[in-house]
Write a protein that holds these residues in place. Structure first.
Motif, short mmCIF file in Angstrom:
data_model
loop_
_atom_site.label_atom_id
_atom_site.label_comp_id
_atom_site.label_asym_id
_atom_site.label_seq_id
_atom_site.Cartn_x
_atom_site.Cartn_y
_atom_site.Cartn_z
N VAL A 35 -0.10 -0.06 3.83
CA VAL A 35 0.20 0.74 4.81
C VAL A 35 1.41 0.36 5.75
O VAL A 35 2.47 1.14 5.97
CB VAL A 35 -1.02 1.08 5.69
CG1 VAL A 35 -0.56 2.14 6.88
CG2 VAL A 35 -2.00 1.83 4.69
N ILE A 36 1.24 -0.95 6.07
CA ILE A 36 2.17 -1.60 6.91
C ILE A 36 3.54 -1.68 6.24
O ILE A 36 4.45 -1.67 6.64
CB ILE A 36 1.75 -2.88 7.54
CG1 ILE A 36 0.38 -2.70 8.35
CG2 ILE A 36 2.65 -3.58 8.29
CD1 ILE A 36 0.58 -1.82 9.57
N TRP A 37 3.36 -2.12 4.80
CA TRP A 37 4.77 -2.16 4.30
C TRP A 37 5.47 -1.05 4.04
O TRP A 37 6.68 -0.96 4.29
CB TRP A 37 4.29 -2.93 2.90
CG TRP A 37 5.28 -3.38 2.07
CD1 TRP A 37 5.83 -4.67 2.15
CD2 TRP A 37 6.34 -2.60 1.25
NE1 TRP A 37 7.04 -4.77 1.48
CE2 TRP A 37 7.30 -3.65 0.81
CE3 TRP A 37 6.58 -1.17 0.91
CZ2 TRP A 37 8.40 -3.03 -0.10
CZ3 TRP A 37 7.62 -1.11 0.18
CH2 TRP A 37 8.27 -1.94 -0.62
N GLY A 38 4.75 0.03 4.04
CA GLY A 38 5.20 1.53 3.85
C GLY A 38 5.78 1.71 5.08
O GLY A 38 7.02 2.26 5.21
N ILE A 39 5.30 1.50 6.29
CA ILE A 39 5.85 2.06 7.37
C ILE A 39 7.06 1.02 7.74
O ILE A 39 8.21 1.75 8.18
CB ILE A 39 4.70 1.75 8.57
CG1 ILE A 39 3.47 2.81 8.49
CG2 ILE A 39 5.48 1.78 9.98
CD1 ILE A 39 2.46 2.66 9.32
N GLY A 40 7.09 -0.35 7.50
CA GLY A 40 8.32 -0.94 7.52
C GLY A 40 9.29 -0.57 6.81
O GLY A 40 10.52 -0.79 7.12
N ALA A 41 9.07 -0.13 5.39
CA ALA A 41 10.11 0.18 4.59
C ALA A 41 10.88 1.53 5.12
O ALA A 41 12.10 1.49 4.96
CB ALA A 41 9.69 0.58 3.24
N VAL A 42 10.40 2.25 5.72
CA VAL A 42 10.55 3.73 6.27
C VAL A 42 11.33 3.39 7.67
O VAL A 42 12.54 3.78 7.52
CB VAL A 42 9.47 4.73 6.62
CG1 VAL A 42 9.99 5.75 7.30
CG2 VAL A 42 8.90 5.13 5.11
N LEU A 43 10.91 2.45 8.39
CA LEU A 43 11.75 2.02 9.59
C LEU A 43 12.92 1.26 9.17
O LEU A 43 13.91 1.75 9.94
CB LEU A 43 10.77 1.03 10.52
CG LEU A 43 9.70 1.73 11.20
CD1 LEU A 43 8.93 0.63 11.94
CD2 LEU A 43 10.40 2.70 12.35
N PHE A 44 12.85 0.64 8.12
CA PHE A 44 14.13 -0.31 7.77
C PHE A 44 15.03 0.62 7.34
O PHE A 44 16.22 0.35 7.65
CB PHE A 44 13.82 -1.35 6.82
CG PHE A 44 14.78 -2.18 5.89
CD1 PHE A 44 15.55 -3.11 6.89
CD2 PHE A 44 15.44 -1.63 4.78
CE1 PHE A 44 16.53 -3.73 6.26
CE2 PHE A 44 16.36 -2.35 4.21
CZ PHE A 44 16.92 -3.37 4.96
N LEU A 45 14.83 1.82 6.65
CA LEU A 45 15.72 2.65 6.06
C LEU A 45 16.30 3.56 7.07
O LEU A 45 17.48 3.89 7.14
CB LEU A 45 15.02 3.42 4.92
CG LEU A 45 14.79 2.75 3.81
CD1 LEU A 45 14.11 3.73 2.78
CD2 LEU A 45 15.99 2.24 2.95
N VAL A 46 15.41 3.69 8.05
CA VAL A 46 15.75 4.70 9.15
C VAL A 46 16.66 4.21 10.10
O VAL A 46 17.93 4.45 10.36
CB VAL A 46 14.52 5.53 9.73
CG1 VAL A 46 15.10 6.26 11.12
CG2 VAL A 46 14.16 6.60 8.92
#
Length: 134
Positions: A35-46
């Motif tokens: 879950v944290i990895w997915g949130i971090g990936a989305v934040l990184f892209l945005v």
């Protein structure tokens, strides 16, 4: 006379064998990692669209967070009697630098938990543990 774990000690060897119960081992923080990895990936892209330095800050913060979660999860598994050996240091250290270590740890720790539960003769049924032996 054998005493139980106190402070930073962990139960190992014959103490674990003598006191082994039919309870399932489970990683306390393991389910949070993807879950944290997915949130971090989305934040990184945005954030990466706007500022490269902010994207690097996201990577740094998530890696520190992953390292802390992996360390806490390994400690909780060791307190339950799972022997990690020295690879626990490698998992913790790699979480600082490599982006996919959290997902690799999630997969590997799932195998470790499953192997330990099989060795104990316990099946993990979610929140409750059912004994396989009759």
């Amino acid at each position: 006379m054998s005493r139980g774990p106190t402070g930073d000690e962990y139960r190992r060897g014959r103490d674990v064998e003598r006191e082994r119960d039919d309870w399932a081992v489970s990683g306390r923080y393991r389910p949070i990692l993807p879950v944290i990895w997915g949130i971090g990936a989305v934040l990184f892209l945005v954030v990466g669209w706007f500022d490269v330095r902010a994207a690097l800050a996201v990577v740094l913060v998530t890696h520190l967070f992953f390292a802390g979660l992996i360390r806490a999860d390994i400690k909780s598994l060791r307190r339950q009697g799972v022997d990690w050996g020295h690879s626990r240091h490698l998992w913790f250290g790699a979480a600082f630098t490599l982006p996919f270590v959290a997902l690799a740890y999630y997969w590997y720790s799932g195998r470790v938990v499953r192997r330990e539960n099989d060795a104990r003769g316990v099946r993990d049924g979610g929140d409750t543990a059912e004994s396989v032996r009759t």
